[in-house]
Design a protein around this motif. Structure first.
Motif, mmCIF file in Angstrom:
data_model
loop_
_atom_site.group_PDB
_atom_site.id
_atom_site.type_symbol
_atom_site.label_atom_id
_atom_site.label_comp_id
_atom_site.label_asym_id
_atom_site.label_seq_id
_atom_site.Cartn_x
_atom_site.Cartn_y
_atom_site.Cartn_z
ATOM 1 N N CYS A 110 0.839 -1.199 0.000
ATOM 2 C CA CYS A 110 0.000 0.000 0.000
ATOM 3 C C CYS A 110 0.879 1.256 0.000
ATOM 4 N N GLU A 111 1.900 1.255 0.829
ATOM 5 C CA GLU A 111 2.820 2.388 0.876
ATOM 6 C C GLU A 111 3.533 2.566 -0.462
ATOM 7 N N GLN A 114 1.244 4.238 -2.930
ATOM 8 C CA GLN A 114 1.060 5.659 -2.606
ATOM 9 C C GLN A 114 2.249 6.506 -3.057
ATOM 10 N N ARG A 115 3.390 5.895 -3.250
ATOM 11 C CA ARG A 115 4.585 6.631 -3.671
ATOM 12 C C ARG A 115 4.659 6.812 -5.189
#
Length: 116
Positions: A110-111, A114-115
């Motif tokens: 998920c991270e 998001q990047r």
């Protein structure tokens, strides 16, 4: 206390040193270029640590220090953290353990998204 600090405290209580892993993760985050040799060195050191509470400290350190890295370096750090956490999850010996370890993989994925 967050997962990073909790895992670090558990490792120290078990007699392991975390400084070298943390220092290398910080060094990686401060670099402007992606250096596979540094990642190999990082993995060799992080691989010596156990997985208390179903988390790989190397993955946690990469995740923590990626927050202060440039975008391309941060993305690479999260990719490497996903690989480490994924291996930790694959090595589980029971369904519940696998689910617990897979949670960190999902968080990292998920991270990573998001990047973009």
């Amino acid at each position: 206390m967050d997962t990073y600090d909790f895992t670090k405290e558990k490792l120290i209580a078990l007699g392991f040193e975390t400084n070298e892993v943390e220092d290398l993760a910080k060094t990686i985050s401060e670099s402007q270029v992606l250096n596979e040799e540094v990642f190999k060195q990082f993995n060799a050191i992080a691989d010596k640590l156990p997985w208390p509470q179903d988390h790989d400290f190397g993955a946690l350190a990469l995740q923590k220090w990626a927050a202060s890295a440039t975008k391309p370096v941060a993305r690479m750090m999260i990719e490497k953290a996903i690989q480490r956490a994924g291996y930790c999850a694959q090595c589980s010996t029971s369904g519940g353990e696998g689910l617990a370890r897979s949670e960190h993989v999902r968080e990292l994925e998920c991270e990573y998204r998001q990047r973009n």
